[in-house]
Design a protein around this motif. Structure first.
Motif, mmCIF file in Angstrom:
data_model
loop_
_atom_site.group_PDB
_atom_site.id
_atom_site.type_symbol
_atom_site.label_atom_id
_atom_site.label_comp_id
_atom_site.label_asym_id
_atom_site.label_seq_id
_atom_site.Cartn_x
_atom_site.Cartn_y
_atom_site.Cartn_z
ATOM 1 N N UNK A 12 0.846 -1.199 0.000
ATOM 2 C CA UNK A 12 0.000 0.000 0.000
ATOM 3 C C UNK A 12 0.880 1.246 0.000
ATOM 4 N N UNK A 13 1.941 1.228 0.862
ATOM 5 C CA UNK A 13 2.781 2.438 0.924
ATOM 6 C C UNK A 13 3.501 2.636 -0.413
ATOM 7 N N UNK A 14 3.898 1.521 -1.065
ATOM 8 C CA UNK A 14 4.524 1.666 -2.390
ATOM 9 C C UNK A 14 3.521 2.289 -3.352
ATOM 10 N N UNK A 15 2.268 1.761 -3.301
ATOM 11 C CA UNK A 15 1.254 2.271 -4.233
ATOM 12 C C UNK A 15 1.066 3.765 -4.003
ATOM 13 N N UNK A 16 1.031 4.158 -2.716
ATOM 14 C CA UNK A 16 0.825 5.585 -2.412
ATOM 15 C C UNK A 16 1.993 6.386 -2.960
ATOM 16 N N UNK A 17 3.215 5.863 -2.775
ATOM 17 C CA UNK A 17 4.385 6.607 -3.276
ATOM 18 C C UNK A 17 4.345 6.687 -4.792
ATOM 19 N N UNK A 43 0.549 5.589 -21.115
ATOM 20 C CA UNK A 43 -0.507 5.434 -20.105
ATOM 21 C C UNK A 43 0.146 5.477 -18.731
ATOM 22 N N UNK A 44 -0.394 6.360 -17.886
ATOM 23 C CA UNK A 44 0.092 6.397 -16.493
ATOM 24 C C UNK A 44 -0.454 5.152 -15.796
ATOM 25 N N UNK A 45 0.425 4.416 -15.120
ATOM 26 C CA UNK A 45 -0.010 3.146 -14.526
ATOM 27 C C UNK A 45 -0.946 3.392 -13.351
ATOM 28 N N UNK A 46 -1.926 2.501 -13.255
ATOM 29 C CA UNK A 46 -2.888 2.539 -12.150
ATOM 30 C C UNK A 46 -2.362 1.589 -11.079
ATOM 31 N N UNK A 47 -1.920 2.137 -9.918
ATOM 32 C CA UNK A 47 -1.333 1.277 -8.880
ATOM 33 C C UNK A 47 -2.279 0.168 -8.417
#
Ligand SMILES: CCCCC/C=C\C/C=C\C/C=C\C/C=C\CCCC(=O)SCCNC(=O)CCNC(=O)[C@H](O)C(C)(C)COP(=O)(O)OP(=O)(O)OC[C@H]1O[C@@H](n2cnc3c(N)ncnc32)[C@H](O)[C@@H]1OP(=O)(O)O
Length: 233
Positions: free
Chosen positions: A3-8, A224-228
């Motif tokens: 989750x923290x990676x996705x947020x970053x 395309x900007x990746x969707x975490x």
């Protein structure tokens, strides 16, 4: 952790991180210290033309509107680590393979492959790349391979999209090859972000001779900007 990676990764677009400051980047790697050289600086293989363009744009950097983008064989920034943690399925990649991983366009000895430096102007949403393709990039005798031209175009327009949208991937790249590029010559790739629609970043570019008299190629692209929250594989 994820989750923290996705947020970053989500904030990467805002920070437009990824590239580090000029000079060498230090990584402790096992016992010895690995110093990754900034490859976007002059080396003896650079021609007079490439050095002249570099000097011209370094002056523009002093004026403040342009910024030179450092470039390394391997990126050990947190953004890169987050990308690997979040998007790379460990089952697909063996660790010993990953330890050999390098940026393709930085994987040749000085002067033999891709010699290039990129400058960005975020206000104008532009990235300019000065590229000297070495002898290992030959396609038809005496000219640069079309796939090598596509690679440096992908890196240039990709950097343009990355500056605006963070972690992006190429969804579409269309290139019109107008004139063959003489091997070892210097060309100017001028990338421009044309529009953004949600996660879609449309970027175009021209590839011209230093004199601007010859238009070698033109390209359009979609990143395309990746969707975490979406898996890549
Ligand atoms: C990137 C580095 C990360 C770390 C950064 C740190 C340090 C590095 C520093 C600097 C890096 C600087 C720059 C990077 C430089 C170059 C970048 C190189 C990029 C590459 O060299 S990368 C390799 C080749 N690349 C692939 O290996 C991608 C394979 N592909 C996929 O992985 C998926 O395909 C993906 C993820 C692209 C999209 O997947 P997705 O699921 O997220 O999105 P989805 O499919 O929902 O599409 C959303 C909307 O785009 C439309 N759309 C999609 N594709 C389209 C197409 N082809 N034509 C027209 N429209 C298209 C849909 O129609 C929809 O449109 P709508 O919303 O309107 O319906």
């Amino acid at each position: 952790m994820l989750r923290s990676c996705a947020a970053r990764l989500r904030t990467l677009g805002a920070s437009r991180g990824g590239a580090r400051g000029p000079g060498a980047a230090r990584r402790s790697f096992a016992s010895e210290e690995v110093v990754d050289k900034d490859c976007a600086l002059p080396n003896p293989s650079w021609s007079k033309d490439l050095r002249l363009l570099f000097d011209q744009f370094m002056k523009k950097c002093e004026e403040g509107s342009w910024k030179r983008l450092p470039s390394y064989k391997r990126s050990s920034t947190q953004n890169f680590k987050d990308f690997r943690t979040h998007y790379v399925d460990p089952k697909l990649l063996k660790e010993e393979q990953m330890s050999e991983a390098q940026l393709f366009t930085r994987s040749f000895e000085d002067g033999l492959g891709f010699e290039y430096v990129m400058f960005c102007n975020d206000a104008e949403k532009r990235v300019v790349c000065f590229f000297q393709g070495g002898p290992r990039l030959q396609g038809v005798p005496g000219f640069t391979h079309g796939g090598a031209i596509a690679s440096i175009i992908d890196a240039t327009v990709g950097t343009c999209a990355f500056r605006a949208g963070g972690v992006v991937m190429t969804a579409n790249l269309n290139i019109n090859y107008k004139r063959p590029i003489p091997l070892c010559s210097v060309v100017v790739i001028d990338g421009q972000l044309d529009r953004v629609e949600g996660r879609k970043f449309f970027v175009s570019c021209s590839v011209r001779s230093v004199s601007e008299e010859t238009l070698y190629s033109e390209a359009t692209s979609l990143f395309i900007a990746l969707d975490p929250n979406k898996k890549l594989t």
